[in-house]
Design a protein around this motif. Structure first.
Motif, mmCIF file in Angstrom:
data_model
loop_
_atom_site.group_PDB
_atom_site.id
_atom_site.type_symbol
_atom_site.label_atom_id
_atom_site.label_comp_id
_atom_site.label_asym_id
_atom_site.label_seq_id
_atom_site.Cartn_x
_atom_site.Cartn_y
_atom_site.Cartn_z
ATOM 1 N N VAL A 113 -7.823 -32.636 -3.659
ATOM 2 C CA VAL A 113 -7.215 -31.813 -2.609
ATOM 3 C C VAL A 113 -6.827 -30.454 -3.181
ATOM 4 C CG1 VAL A 113 -5.262 -31.608 -1.014
ATOM 5 C CG2 VAL A 113 -6.314 -33.816 -1.381
ATOM 6 N N GLN A 114 -7.064 -29.394 -2.423
ATOM 7 C CA GLN A 114 -6.555 -28.074 -2.779
ATOM 8 C C GLN A 114 -6.219 -27.307 -1.513
ATOM 9 O OE1 GLN A 114 -9.887 -26.288 -4.953
ATOM 10 N NE2 GLN A 114 -10.315 -24.976 -3.204
ATOM 11 N N LEU A 115 -5.403 -26.262 -1.662
ATOM 12 C CA LEU A 115 -5.009 -25.427 -0.531
ATOM 13 C C LEU A 115 -5.586 -24.029 -0.697
ATOM 14 C CD1 LEU A 115 -1.212 -26.312 -0.103
ATOM 15 C CD2 LEU A 115 -3.178 -27.337 1.056
ATOM 16 N N THR A 116 -5.900 -23.402 0.432
ATOM 17 C CA THR A 116 -6.310 -22.006 0.459
ATOM 18 C C THR A 116 -5.532 -21.318 1.578
ATOM 19 O OG1 THR A 116 -8.541 -22.556 -0.298
ATOM 20 C CG2 THR A 116 -8.225 -20.385 0.666
ATOM 21 N N PHE A 117 -4.958 -20.169 1.263
ATOM 22 C CA PHE A 117 -4.166 -19.403 2.230
ATOM 23 C C PHE A 117 -4.914 -18.110 2.575
ATOM 24 C CE2 PHE A 117 -1.234 -22.065 -0.059
ATOM 25 C CZ PHE A 117 -0.327 -22.487 0.888
ATOM 26 N N TYR A 118 -4.963 -17.785 3.883
ATOM 27 C CA TYR A 118 -5.688 -16.604 4.363
ATOM 28 C C TYR A 118 -4.767 -15.738 5.218
ATOM 29 C CZ TYR A 118 -9.778 -19.550 3.344
ATOM 30 O OH TYR A 118 -10.701 -20.362 2.750
ATOM 31 N N LYS A 119 -4.973 -14.425 5.102
ATOM 32 C CA LYS A 119 -4.264 -13.497 5.982
ATOM 33 C C LYS A 119 -5.091 -12.224 6.116
ATOM 34 C CE LYS A 119 0.229 -11.223 6.671
ATOM 35 N NZ LYS A 119 1.571 -10.984 6.086
ATOM 36 N N VAL A 120 -5.277 -11.767 7.341
ATOM 37 C CA VAL A 120 -6.029 -10.540 7.609
ATOM 38 C C VAL A 120 -5.089 -9.546 8.286
ATOM 39 C CG1 VAL A 120 -7.986 -9.497 8.806
ATOM 40 C CG2 VAL A 120 -8.184 -11.804 7.848
ATOM 41 N N GLU A 121 -5.000 -8.348 7.725
ATOM 42 C CA GLU A 121 -4.146 -7.293 8.278
ATOM 43 C C GLU A 121 -4.973 -6.026 8.479
ATOM 44 O OE1 GLU A 121 0.215 -7.971 6.435
ATOM 45 O OE2 GLU A 121 -1.320 -7.466 4.954
ATOM 46 N N MET A 122 -4.440 -5.111 9.298
ATOM 47 C CA MET A 122 -5.121 -3.847 9.531
ATOM 48 C C MET A 122 -4.140 -2.697 9.332
ATOM 49 S SD MET A 122 -7.357 -2.561 12.820
ATOM 50 C CE MET A 122 -8.583 -3.836 12.503
ATOM 51 N N GLU A 123 -4.540 -1.738 8.516
ATOM 52 C CA GLU A 123 -3.725 -0.555 8.275
ATOM 53 C C GLU A 123 -3.776 0.387 9.484
ATOM 54 O OE1 GLU A 123 -1.836 -0.079 5.686
ATOM 55 O OE2 GLU A 123 -2.467 -1.878 4.607
ATOM 56 N N ALA A 124 -2.921 1.400 9.479
ATOM 57 C CA ALA A 124 -2.865 2.352 10.592
ATOM 58 C C ALA A 124 -4.180 3.099 10.777
ATOM 59 C CB ALA A 124 -1.715 3.344 10.366
ATOM 60 N N GLY B 259 -7.063 1.832 10.459
ATOM 61 C CA GLY B 259 -8.121 0.909 10.862
ATOM 62 C C GLY B 259 -8.743 0.140 9.711
ATOM 63 N N THR B 260 -8.265 0.364 8.489
ATOM 64 C CA THR B 260 -8.795 -0.358 7.336
ATOM 65 C C THR B 260 -8.302 -1.798 7.327
ATOM 66 O OG1 THR B 260 -8.808 1.693 6.040
ATOM 67 C CG2 THR B 260 -8.969 -0.397 4.822
ATOM 68 N N GLY B 261 -9.226 -2.729 7.199
ATOM 69 C CA GLY B 261 -8.862 -4.141 7.174
ATOM 70 C C GLY B 261 -8.536 -4.609 5.767
ATOM 71 N N ILE B 262 -7.496 -5.413 5.655
ATOM 72 C CA ILE B 262 -7.105 -5.985 4.368
ATOM 73 C C ILE B 262 -7.175 -7.505 4.490
ATOM 74 C CG2 ILE B 262 -5.271 -6.240 2.658
ATOM 75 C CD1 ILE B 262 -4.189 -3.567 3.506
ATOM 76 N N LYS B 263 -7.934 -8.113 3.600
ATOM 77 C CA LYS B 263 -8.101 -9.570 3.599
ATOM 78 C C LYS B 263 -7.421 -10.127 2.356
ATOM 79 C CE LYS B 263 -12.479 -8.705 3.853
ATOM 80 N NZ LYS B 263 -12.457 -7.324 4.344
ATOM 81 N N ARG B 264 -6.445 -11.000 2.563
ATOM 82 C CA ARG B 264 -5.715 -11.608 1.451
ATOM 83 C C ARG B 264 -6.055 -13.107 1.402
ATOM 84 N NH1 ARG B 264 -1.999 -7.630 0.112
ATOM 85 N NH2 ARG B 264 -1.375 -6.282 1.866
ATOM 86 N N VAL B 265 -6.390 -13.578 0.202
ATOM 87 C CA VAL B 265 -6.758 -14.979 0.016
ATOM 88 C C VAL B 265 -6.068 -15.498 -1.243
ATOM 89 C CG1 VAL B 265 -8.636 -16.626 -0.312
ATOM 90 C CG2 VAL B 265 -9.018 -14.583 1.071
ATOM 91 N N ARG B 266 -5.448 -16.672 -1.112
ATOM 92 C CA ARG B 266 -4.808 -17.331 -2.242
ATOM 93 C C ARG B 266 -5.345 -18.746 -2.378
ATOM 94 N NH1 ARG B 266 1.579 -19.237 -2.662
ATOM 95 N NH2 ARG B 266 1.468 -20.061 -4.804
ATOM 96 N N HIS B 267 -5.876 -19.058 -3.556
ATOM 97 C CA HIS B 267 -6.380 -20.393 -3.837
ATOM 98 C C HIS B 267 -5.409 -21.127 -4.757
ATOM 99 C CE1 HIS B 267 -10.352 -19.881 -2.017
ATOM 100 N NE2 HIS B 267 -10.429 -18.697 -2.600
#
Length: 210
Positions: free
Chosen positions: A95-106, A108-116
């Motif tokens: 078993v393992q966990l993965t965390f995801y989050k997608v944000e957008m700057e003012a 319009g630049t997208g930021i993708k954050r991933v933690r394994h």
């Protein structure tokens, strides 16, 4: 409750281990506790995906975990019932966990954050493990018989629960495909239904209207 902790080192550590038997269904819970902040990131804003590999089939599976409304002793809490998807095969479930989050700057630049995280194992015991319990020879003959009888009773109870959770109790039909079901879960092979004018291929049934 089977509890696994996630710290800042991305290691999953089993803090409370319970006996999980093969084919257990909706009785025990898998309980993840996560530090709320990781490298200045609020982890409550991330989507948590649990990925796992059964010990025999090695087929990749995943579940989106729901975050509890309230923290548990200052930790983010995720719960997942032990269903037959997790307990179908005896052995060590990776078993393992993965965390995801997608944000957008003012701009319009997208930021993708991933933690394994690192993987850990959940031990699923075979129902037949009850048969491995051998009474201590130092006990009286009556005590030995009683212990053997209790172990056999427990094995029969869990075998009955296994049968109840996996026996077919109906049919599912969707877009020409027919399959057995146990509760809400599809089981067995899918059969493709074709009309009488088609040449049935392997695994299909010709339907003749009259």
């Amino acid at each position: 409750m089977y509890t696994i902790l996630l710290g800042d080192d991305n290691q999953l550590t089993v803090s409370v281990e319970e006996r999980i038997m093969q084919q257990s269904k909706l009785v025990d819970n898998l309980h993840f506790l996560v530090e709320p902040v990781y490298k200045e990131q609020d982890m409550s804003g991330f989507t948590c995906l649990m990925e796992y590999l059964p010990p025999v089939s090695k087929r990749y599976k995943s579940e989106i975990l729901s975050l509890s409304d309230k923290p548990y002793k200052g930790m983010l809490e995720y719960k997942l019932p032990f269903d037959t998807n997790l307990t179908a095969e005896a052995g060590d479930v990776a078993v393992q966990l993965t965390f995801y989050k997608v944000e957008m700057e003012a701009d319009g630049t997208g930021i993708k954050r991933v933690r394994h995280t690192q993987a850990t194992n959940i031990r699923v015991l075979p129902i037949s493990a009850w048969s491995d319990i051998i009474p201590d020879e130092a006990l009286t003959a009556l005590d030995q018989r009683m212990i053997a009888m209790q172990a056999l009773t427990n094995q029969l109870v869990e075998a009955n629960q296994n049968l109840a959770s996996s026996k077919a109790d109906g049919l599912l039909y969707n877009e020409g495909r027919l399959q057995l079901k146990a509760g809400d879960k599809a089981i067995g092979n899918t059969v493709q239904i074709v009309d009488s004018g088609s040449d049935p291929e392997d695994g299909t049934i010709r339907v003749v209207e009259f």
